[in-house]
Structures are given as structure tokens and as C-alpha cells.
Design a protein around this motif. Structure first.
Motif, PDB file in Angstrom:
ATOM      1  N   ILE A 145       0.646  -1.308   0.076  1.00 25.66           N
ATOM      2  CA  ILE A 145      -0.059  -0.094   0.249  1.00 25.66           C
ATOM      3  C   ILE A 145       0.942   1.514  -0.323  1.00 25.66           C
ATOM      4  N   ASP A 146       1.939   1.035   0.976  1.00 24.24           N
ATOM      5  CA  ASP A 146       3.122   2.496   1.245  1.00 24.24           C
ATOM      6  C   ASP A 146       3.405   2.209  -0.572  1.00 24.24           C
ATOM      7  N   LEU A 147       3.743   1.821  -1.274  1.00 28.94           N
ATOM      8  CA  LEU A 147       4.707   1.528  -2.708  1.00 28.94           C
ATOM      9  C   LEU A 147       3.422   2.396  -3.851  1.00 28.94           C
ATOM     10  N   VAL A 148       2.071   1.783  -3.551  1.00 28.72           N
ATOM     11  CA  VAL A 148       1.115   2.240  -4.438  1.00 28.72           C
ATOM     12  C   VAL A 148      -0.059   4.026  -4.206  1.00 28.72           C
ATOM     13  N   MET A 149       0.683   4.347  -3.217  1.00 28.00           N
ATOM     14  CA  MET A 149       0.734   5.312  -2.215  1.00 28.00           C
ATOM     15  C   MET A 149       1.305   6.091  -2.946  1.00 28.00           C
ATOM     16  N   ARG A 150       2.618   6.445  -2.569  1.00 32.33           N
ATOM     17  CA  ARG A 150       3.663   6.827  -3.550  1.00 32.33           C
ATOM     18  C   ARG A 150       4.217   6.653  -4.813  1.00 32.33           C
ATOM     19  N   LEU A 151       3.862   5.945  -5.449  1.00 32.63           N
ATOM     20  CA  LEU A 151       3.710   5.916  -7.283  1.00 32.63           C
ATOM     21  C   LEU A 151       3.105   7.065  -7.666  1.00 32.63           C
ATOM     22  N   SER A 152       1.210   6.478  -6.890  1.00 34.56           N
ATOM     23  CA  SER A 152       0.369   7.581  -7.491  1.00 34.56           C
ATOM     24  C   SER A 152       0.903   8.977  -7.390  1.00 34.56           C
ATOM     25  N   ALA A 153       1.528   9.982  -6.161  1.00 38.38           N
ATOM     26  CA  ALA A 153       2.472  11.144  -5.861  1.00 38.38           C
ATOM     27  C   ALA A 153       2.627  11.068  -7.369  1.00 38.38           C
ATOM     28  N   GLU A 154       4.106   9.832  -7.382  1.00 36.36           N
ATOM     29  CA  GLU A 154       5.612  10.438  -8.235  1.00 36.36           C
ATOM     30  C   GLU A 154       4.471  10.702  -9.557  1.00 36.36           C
ATOM     31  N   ALA A 155       3.948   9.466 -10.462  1.00 35.01           N
ATOM     32  CA  ALA A 155       3.196   9.564 -11.665  1.00 35.01           C
ATOM     33  C   ALA A 155       1.951  10.556 -11.647  1.00 35.01           C
ATOM     34  N   ALA A 156       1.585  11.566 -11.158  1.00 40.75           N
ATOM     35  CA  ALA A 156       0.739  13.219 -10.922  1.00 40.75           C
ATOM     36  C   ALA A 156       2.050  13.698 -10.622  1.00 40.75           C
ATOM     37  N   ALA A 157       2.616  13.885 -10.291  1.00 39.69           N
ATOM     38  CA  ALA A 157       3.969  14.865 -11.214  1.00 39.69           C
ATOM     39  C   ALA A 157       4.367  14.969 -12.349  1.00 39.69           C
ATOM     40  N   ALA A 158       4.846  13.146 -12.796  1.00 38.89           N
ATOM     41  CA  ALA A 158       5.171  13.179 -14.071  1.00 38.89           C
ATOM     42  C   ALA A 158       4.106  13.196 -15.540  1.00 38.89           C
ATOM     43  N   GLY A 159       3.097  13.547 -15.315  1.00 41.07           N
ATOM     44  CA  GLY A 159       1.790  13.574 -15.196  1.00 41.07           C
ATOM     45  C   GLY A 159       1.324  12.246 -16.129  1.00 41.07           C
ATOM     46  N   GLY A 160       1.618  11.314 -15.542  1.00 41.24           N
ATOM     47  CA  GLY A 160       0.268  10.140 -15.418  1.00 41.24           C
ATOM     48  C   GLY A 160      -0.127   9.891 -14.499  1.00 41.24           C
ATOM     49  N   TYR A 161      -0.568   8.661 -14.213  1.00 38.30           N
ATOM     50  CA  TYR A 161      -0.832   8.533 -13.063  1.00 38.30           C
ATOM     51  C   TYR A 161      -0.916   6.799 -12.915  1.00 38.30           C
ATOM     52  N   CYS A 162      -1.486   6.944 -11.364  1.00 39.96           N
ATOM     53  CA  CYS A 162      -1.343   5.320 -10.786  1.00 39.96           C
ATOM     54  C   CYS A 162      -2.458   5.372  -9.725  1.00 39.96           C
TER      55      CYS A 162
END
Length: 360
Positions: A145-162
Motif C-alpha cells: 500500500i505504501d508503494l502504491v500511494m507513493r507511486l500515485s504521487a510520483e506518477a501524477a507529478a510526471a503527468g501520468g497516474y497510478c
């Protein structure tokens, strides 16, 4: 399990841990070793696995291949980042059930070029969907869960999404945390979320590390989404139709149910989302069409039911042992209308990360 006289296929019975046996297991250290764990309780051999699944019983049987099943996952060199289109939305990927197997998830995401060697998002505008069931059975559900939550923020910052959908095990963990041993009406006597969670692979380490922000994140997850003509959901069941005639209505109803915090209501939601195999047998394609006609899309993509069980390769009601699952990729079935994504990582199968579209 054997049903008593006068009970329908959805009948349930009150279960306790004494009704089940736990296979022998061996713990090994190291980040890439997996073994059968105490959550993998197995129904007694004389009791047949029933049609569907009732949540006062353990979910799917464990494959008996000796006392332990251990798989070494070698670190995967980070692949080149996922290819990006010249314009428009990025490529679409889906991830099957993870069930706490964090190392396997990291390796699979790296193999697809979605995260780099340090575990950071490197896929730009890529769109990534998790189909639910992040915890239970495996060793590190909270880490997942922690990984998915972190990737969600990182992907959004890059213009994508998780993004992620709600699985039945998210409902189970929420219920175990909120209601514990509070009795609920299971339809055939009394049950509790705590007992169902333990019977279905609940890990004490996950419960000990569960924090408010994890609970809030799980409670806000959508149950259904449609992306690029793919109807994404966790469970291979038509029970979603009980909660609304549009995607928005289903997601609102699920969130409102969790907000009301009524144990019986949440149990009924969990019970319905544990149903499976609706798309597998005769009439399966029609069941898929009922969802597509209501919610849109041209194909359903789901997790929940491991592909080896959909193929009938394991878990026979005769209790026969199997040589084990061999899963190389998603399973397309129901006249090509359904794509199954649970590769069976909990049974030494494969944690699937797949780019869509997927050819028939």
C-alpha cells in the motif's frame, strides 16, 4: 464445504479456526524468498470446495506440493522506461492481485519499465491501474500500500497516474480493523470480520502497522472504472449490479456504505464482492455482457480469481494434488470479453503487470 439440507448455494456457516488446519511452513530470511505462511489455512480434506465462496470459510484451497512452496525472485534489472506517445495519454497498464508480495511487485514493475532500480516512477505519462487485493496472505501488505500511494504521487507529478480499485480484501481488512469481533449477520448464523480475516490470510504484521492514512486511502477507492474501452473491476461477479446502474452510482454507493460504518452493511458488501467465477462457465459471456451493457466498455478486466482455478488446473473438488500453476500471462475467456489478471502469486504463480490493449 458440504452444505446442509435446505441450504442454498450462498448458505454460510459460522467458522472458527478449529475448523481448519494449517500446513507446515518454513520461514527463510532474505528479501526474495517466499514461503507458505500461517495465513494459508486449508479446509479439511473431506470437505469439498463449494461453488463460489462464502466469507466464513477460507477462500481458495492451497496447492499441496510438499510442506512448503518457496520461490526465489531474482532482482530484475530496470528496463527502459515505458514508451511514451508523441501526444495524448500515455500507455495503459493493469496489475493483478498483489496480496502482500512486495518484492514480486517491485520486480514486475521494473521488468515493465515503470519504476527504476531505486523503485521510483520512471514511466512519465503512463497510466497504471491496480485491480485490488493489496494485503493478506503475503508478508508485507502495508509495504505494498505504501508503494502504491507513493507511486500515485510520483506518477501524477510526471503527468501520468497510478490508481487503484477496491478488492474484497480491502473490505476485509477495513472490517477487521473497524469491527473486530463484533458479530455480524452472515446469513447462516453469526460471524465476525476478525475471524474471516484470519481465515483468509490476515497477517498480524499488517494489522500492527495499519495507520489512519492507510484506512482512509482504502475507504476512498473506487470499485469500478472504465478506461479506453476496458471495464476494470476486482471481482469476476455481477454483484456490482446490486449497487447501481452506472459506474458513478456504484462507486458512490460503496463509499456511502463504508461511511455509514454499519457492520452488517459492510459485511454484505464484502460478501458480495467475494463472489467469483461468474464469467467462467456456461452463460459466462452473457454475464460479462450484462456488466458491459450497464457500465460501458467492450471488455472486462478483473483480478480476484486466480487463473489456474479459472482454467480448472488446480483446486479440484476431489482434493487431487496438482503439479502447480503455470501462468505466463493474462487469461482471455468468455468469448474474448473477459481478461483475468490474477496470476496466483500466493500459490507460487506469477504477479502480472500487463500493458493494454491485449490481443485476443
Amino acid at each position: 464445504m458440504t452444505q446442509g439440507a435446505g441450504q442454498g448455494p450462498e448458505a454460510e456457516r459460522t467458522a472458527t479456526l478449529r475448523d481448519f488446519r494449517v500446513p507446515a511452513y518454513v520461514h527463510e530470511t532474505g528479501p526474495y524468498v517466499r514461503s507458505i505462511h500461517p495465513g494459508d489455512v486449508v479446509p479439511p480434506a473431506e470437505e469439498a470446495y463449494p461453488e463460489g465462496y462464502t466469507p466464513t470459510q477460507r477462500d481458495l484451497p492451497v496447492i499441496n506440493r510438499g510442506d512448503t512452496v518457496q520461490v526465489r525472485v531474482e532482482p530484475t534489472p530496470a528496463a527502459a522506461p515505458a514508451p511514451q506517445p508523441a501526444s495524448g495519454p500515455g500507455p495503459l497498464y493493469v496489475v493483478g492481485d498483489v496480496h502482500g508480495y512486495l518484492d514480486e511487485l517491485v520486480a514486475a514493475l521494473q521488468e515493465q519499465g515503470l519504476i527504476d532500480a531505486s523503485g521510483q516512477w520512471c514511466a512519465g505519462t503512463t497510466r497504471l491501474w491496480f485491480l485490488g487485493d493489496f494485503t493478506d496472505r503475503g508478508p508485507d501488505g502495508i509495504g505494498v500500500i505504501d508503494l502504491v500511494m507513493r507511486l500515485s504521487a510520483e506518477a501524477a507529478a510526471a503527468g501520468g497516474y497510478c490508481k487503484a480499485l477496491m478488492g474484497n480484501h480491502e473490505l476485509l481488512l477495513l472490517g477487521a480493523k473497524r469491527f473486530g469481533d463484533t458479530p455480524v449477520n452472515s446469513g447462516a448464523g453469526t460471524a465476525t470480520f476478525q475471524a474471516a480475516w484470519l481465515l483468509n490470510g490476515g497477517q498480524k504484521t499488517d494489522m500492527d502497522r495499519l495507520q489512519d492514512h492507510h484506512l482512509q486511502w482504502m475507504a476512498r477507492l473506487d470499485a469500478v472504472e472504465e478506461v479506453d474501452g476496458y471495464l476494470l473491476l476486482h471481482s469476476d461477479t455481477t454483484a456490482y449490479l446490486d449497487y447501481g446502474d452506472s459506474i458513478e452510482a456504484v462507486n458512490d454507493t460503496v463509499r456511502e456504505t463504508l461511511t455509514r460504518n454499519d457492520a452488517d452493511e459492510v459485511w454484505d458488501l464484502f460478501r458480495k464482492f467475494t463472489k467469483r467465477f461468474s464469467f467462467r462457465d456456461e452463460g459466462g459471456a452473457d454475464a460479462v455482457r450484462s456488466l458491459l451493457d450497464t457500465y460501458g466498455g467492450t471488455r472486462v478486466v478483473h483480478g480476484h480469481s486466480p487463473i489456474p482455478y479459472l482454467l480448472g488446473e488446480v483446486g479440484s473438488e476431489d482434493g487431487e494434488e496438482s503439479s502447480g500453476p503455470v501462468v505466463e500471462g493474462p487469461h482471455i475467456y468468455a468469448d474474448g470479453l473477459a481478461i483475468a489478471m490474477d496470476g496466483g502469486v500466493t500459490m507460487a504463480g506469477k504477479l502480472l503487470v500487463q500493458q493494454l490493449p491485449l490481443d485476443s
